[in-house]
Structure formats: C-alpha cells, structure tokens
Scaffold this motif. Structure first.
Motif, PDB file in Angstrom:
ATOM      1  N   GLY A  98       0.779  -1.228   0.000  1.00  0.00           N
ATOM      2  CA  GLY A  98       0.000   0.000   0.000  1.00  0.00           C
ATOM      3  C   GLY A  98       0.810   1.276   0.000  1.00  0.00           C
ATOM      4  N   TYR A  99       0.058   2.370  -0.029  1.00  0.00           N
ATOM      5  CA  TYR A  99       0.623   3.714   0.058  1.00  0.00           C
ATOM      6  C   TYR A  99      -0.204   4.504   1.055  1.00  0.00           C
ATOM      7  N   SER A 100       0.470   5.174   1.986  1.00  0.00           N
ATOM      8  CA  SER A 100      -0.192   5.960   3.025  1.00  0.00           C
ATOM      9  C   SER A 100       0.039   7.441   2.747  1.00  0.00           C
ATOM     10  N   LEU A 101      -1.046   8.163   2.506  1.00  0.00           N
ATOM     11  CA  LEU A 101      -1.006   9.595   2.224  1.00  0.00           C
ATOM     12  C   LEU A 101      -1.415  10.313   3.507  1.00  0.00           C
ATOM     13  N   ASN A 102      -0.499  11.121   4.087  1.00  0.00           N
ATOM     14  CA  ASN A 102      -0.714  11.704   5.402  1.00  0.00           C
ATOM     15  C   ASN A 102      -0.852  13.215   5.359  1.00  0.00           C
ATOM     16  N   PHE A 103      -1.866  13.685   6.065  1.00  0.00           N
ATOM     17  CA  PHE A 103      -2.086  15.117   6.262  1.00  0.00           C
ATOM     18  C   PHE A 103      -2.001  15.376   7.766  1.00  0.00           C
ATOM     19  N   ASN A 104      -2.428  16.541   8.217  1.00  0.00           N
ATOM     20  CA  ASN A 104      -2.290  16.882   9.625  1.00  0.00           C
ATOM     21  C   ASN A 104      -2.945  15.861  10.548  1.00  0.00           C
ATOM     22  N   LYS A 105      -4.241  15.655  10.442  1.00  0.00           N
ATOM     23  CA  LYS A 105      -4.959  14.713  11.301  1.00  0.00           C
ATOM     24  C   LYS A 105      -5.595  13.576  10.522  1.00  0.00           C
ATOM     25  N   VAL A 106      -5.427  13.561   9.211  1.00  0.00           N
ATOM     26  CA  VAL A 106      -6.087  12.566   8.363  1.00  0.00           C
ATOM     27  C   VAL A 106      -5.038  11.744   7.622  1.00  0.00           C
ATOM     28  N   GLN A 107      -5.284  10.442   7.570  1.00  0.00           N
ATOM     29  CA  GLN A 107      -4.422   9.515   6.846  1.00  0.00           C
ATOM     30  C   GLN A 107      -5.293   8.758   5.848  1.00  0.00           C
ATOM     31  N   LEU A 108      -4.876   8.721   4.589  1.00  0.00           N
ATOM     32  CA  LEU A 108      -5.592   7.980   3.551  1.00  0.00           C
ATOM     33  C   LEU A 108      -4.706   6.821   3.110  1.00  0.00           C
ATOM     34  N   ASN A 109      -5.201   5.611   3.252  1.00  0.00           N
ATOM     35  CA  ASN A 109      -4.425   4.415   2.917  1.00  0.00           C
ATOM     36  C   ASN A 109      -5.034   3.699   1.715  1.00  0.00           C
ATOM     37  N   PHE A 110      -4.206   3.447   0.717  1.00  0.00           N
ATOM     38  CA  PHE A 110      -4.603   2.711  -0.483  1.00  0.00           C
ATOM     39  C   PHE A 110      -3.785   1.429  -0.510  1.00  0.00           C
ATOM     40  N   GLU A 111      -4.460   0.275  -0.631  1.00  0.00           N
ATOM     41  CA  GLU A 111      -3.756  -0.997  -0.569  1.00  0.00           C
ATOM     42  C   GLU A 111      -4.262  -1.984  -1.613  1.00  0.00           C
ATOM     43  N   VAL A 112      -3.375  -2.909  -1.956  1.00  0.00           N
ATOM     44  CA  VAL A 112      -3.738  -4.050  -2.795  1.00  0.00           C
ATOM     45  C   VAL A 112      -3.473  -5.309  -1.963  1.00  0.00           C
ATOM     46  N   PRO A 113      -4.526  -5.873  -1.343  1.00  0.00           N
ATOM     47  CA  PRO A 113      -4.364  -7.109  -0.572  1.00  0.00           C
ATOM     48  C   PRO A 113      -4.286  -8.326  -1.494  1.00  0.00           C
ATOM     49  N   VAL A 114      -3.343  -9.213  -1.212  1.00  0.00           N
ATOM     50  CA  VAL A 114      -3.181 -10.450  -1.976  1.00  0.00           C
ATOM     51  C   VAL A 114      -3.088 -11.595  -0.974  1.00  0.00           C
ATOM     52  N   GLY A 115      -3.954 -12.608  -1.134  1.00  0.00           N
ATOM     53  CA  GLY A 115      -3.914 -13.722  -0.191  1.00  0.00           C
ATOM     54  C   GLY A 115      -4.861 -14.835  -0.562  1.00  0.00           C
ATOM     55  N   LEU A 116      -5.381 -15.499   0.456  1.00  0.00           N
ATOM     56  CA  LEU A 116      -6.263 -16.640   0.271  1.00  0.00           C
ATOM     57  C   LEU A 116      -7.598 -16.390   0.961  1.00  0.00           C
ATOM     58  N   SER A 117      -8.620 -17.081   0.516  1.00  0.00           N
ATOM     59  CA  SER A 117      -9.918 -17.057   1.173  1.00  0.00           C
ATOM     60  C   SER A 117     -10.298 -18.505   1.466  1.00  0.00           C
ATOM     61  N   TYR A 118     -10.425 -18.833   2.743  1.00  0.00           N
ATOM     62  CA  TYR A 118     -10.844 -20.168   3.153  1.00  0.00           C
ATOM     63  C   TYR A 118     -12.317 -20.101   3.532  1.00  0.00           C
ATOM     64  N   ALA A 119     -13.153 -20.880   2.864  1.00  0.00           N
ATOM     65  CA  ALA A 119     -14.591 -20.878   3.108  1.00  0.00           C
ATOM     66  C   ALA A 119     -15.000 -22.215   3.717  1.00  0.00           C
ATOM     67  N   HIS A 120     -15.698 -22.149   4.833  1.00  0.00           N
ATOM     68  CA  HIS A 120     -16.184 -23.357   5.509  1.00  0.00           C
ATOM     69  C   HIS A 120     -17.682 -23.218   5.730  1.00  0.00           C
ATOM     70  N   THR A 121     -18.442 -24.201   5.275  1.00  0.00           N
ATOM     71  CA  THR A 121     -19.895 -24.224   5.474  1.00  0.00           C
ATOM     72  C   THR A 121     -20.273 -25.561   6.092  1.00  0.00           C
ATOM     73  N   LYS A 122     -21.093 -25.502   7.146  1.00  0.00           N
ATOM     74  CA  LYS A 122     -21.514 -26.727   7.824  1.00  0.00           C
ATOM     75  C   LYS A 122     -22.953 -26.544   8.292  1.00  0.00           C
ATOM     76  N   GLY A 123     -23.766 -27.573   8.173  1.00  0.00           N
ATOM     77  CA  GLY A 123     -25.151 -27.494   8.616  1.00  0.00           C
ATOM     78  C   GLY A 123     -25.910 -28.760   8.282  1.00  0.00           C
ATOM     79  N   THR A 124     -27.232 -28.644   8.271  1.00  0.00           N
ATOM     80  CA  THR A 124     -28.111 -29.767   7.930  1.00  0.00           C
ATOM     81  C   THR A 124     -28.853 -29.422   6.650  1.00  0.00           C
ATOM     82  N   LEU A 125     -28.686 -30.234   5.618  1.00  0.00           N
ATOM     83  CA  LEU A 125     -29.359 -30.035   4.337  1.00  0.00           C
ATOM     84  C   LEU A 125     -30.725 -30.716   4.389  1.00  0.00           C
ATOM     85  N   ILE A 126     -31.779 -29.926   4.138  1.00  0.00           N
ATOM     86  CA  ILE A 126     -33.156 -30.436   4.259  1.00  0.00           C
ATOM     87  C   ILE A 126     -33.924 -30.174   2.973  1.00  0.00           C
TER      88      ILE A 126
END
Length: 195
Positions: A98-126
């Motif tokens: 990312g890149y952090s753009l800083n002003f007096n009291k305000v910070q603007l952060n722009f990021e590119v997240p790269v990773g994994l998504s783990y999805a888990h689903t559990k229940g009773t199918l009816i």
C-alpha cells in the motif's frame, strides 16, 4: 570574534535540534476492528492488521499483514432445499502492498491485498418435499486479491480511528465479497507525527 562564534554556534545548535525534533519517524502499528461483509448475504466479523512503513517520509509505502474472519449464521436456501443450523465462515489471510497519504490529522491508505480465502460451510441439508435430511459440510480455498481504501483520523500520536473497505477483484464460488468496517489503530513508539 568570540561573540560571533558563540552566536553562530547557538544558531547552529538551535536549527539542528529543531530539525531533529521536526523529523517525522514512522513506526509499525497494529489495527483491530469489526466489519460487515458479503455478496449474497450479510456476514459479520473482525480483522487484525500489522502495518510496517517502508520509509520515514510523511507519505510513504507500506506493507501489512491482515487476518480477517467473518461469519453468517442464516441458513441458505434453494428452490428445493435449504441449509438449517448452519455456520458459514470465511478466513482471509492477506499481505497488503500500500501507500499511506498523510495530512495533519487525516491519513488515507490505499492498498492491494493479496492472499487466500478459506470458506467453511456446515449445517443440515433439508428437502421437505421428498423428506430428505442429512449433515452437510464443505471446505474451499480460493486465491483472493482486490483493492482496499482506509481513511483514518488521528486522535493523537499513537492512536487513530478509521473506516476500512475492501473490494475483491476476483469472484470465487464461495462469494467472498466486499468488506466494510471500522477499526482502531495503535502505533508503537508514540512519535509518528511529531511537529
């Protein structure tokens, strides 16, 4: 001559100490927060992020490591069947560039997240129409990346509060969707924005 040397020395020491005092030093920070997420339904969860600045400039590049988890406890349904007593969970570890753009009291952060998504689903199918009921469980892992924007308001030198947003740029089967949340950031060393 002695007075001139004293004056020059005093002016030099004052300007040097003022320069050292005014120098901005960026430190690592830890952010925690709560969020809502989802595409097909609303999920609730939280996240933690460790942020490392890559320079001492006022506005600078960052690298951060995030772990996000969110849940949906509402049963999913299709025309002929539905999932009851289910837990639908996403765990998303990412590395964010990312890149952090800083002003007096305000910070603007722009990021590119790269990773994994783990999805888990559990229940009773009816399926009531044919009298069918059985346990259901499914696990999926997907590549995940996108764009994140996080404005923050600096309360003091070591604490900030802000909003975090994430828009995935890839669509997976588990519909790991957009995220929006609020977070609190604690910066280590208390000298992030000295003036």
């Amino acid at each position: 001559m002695y007075s001139a040397i004293r004056i020059i020395t005093i002016i030099g020491l004052l300007s040097m100490s003022n320069t050292l005092y005014a120098q901005k030093t960026n430190n690592s920070s830890l952010e925690v927060g709560v969020l809502g997420a989802g595409d097909e339904s609303l999920y609730y969860g939280g996240y933690g992020k460790f942020i490392v600045p890559l320079s001492n400039r006022t506005s600078h590049f960052t690298i951060s490591f995030t772990l996000t988890a969110y849940f949906d406890f509402k049963g999913e349904s299709e025309p002929d069947a539905y999932l009851a007593d289910d837990i639908d969970m996403r765990i998303i570890p990412t590395v964010n560039f990312g890149y952090s753009l800083n002003f007096n009291k305000v910070q603007l952060n722009f990021e590119v997240p790269v990773g994994l998504s783990y999805a888990h689903t559990k229940g009773t199918l009816i399926n009531e129409r044919i009298g069918f009921e059985r346990d259901y469980s499914n696990n999926e892992v997907f590549f995940n990346y996108g764009f994140s924007f996080s404005p923050k308001y600096k309360i003091n030198n070591s604490n900030s509060i802000g909003i975090t947003t994430f828009l995935p740029l890839i669509k997976d089967k588990a519909q790991s969707g957009y995220q929006i949340g609020i977070g609190w950031t604690k910066t280590f060393a208390n000298n992030v924005y000295k003036k």
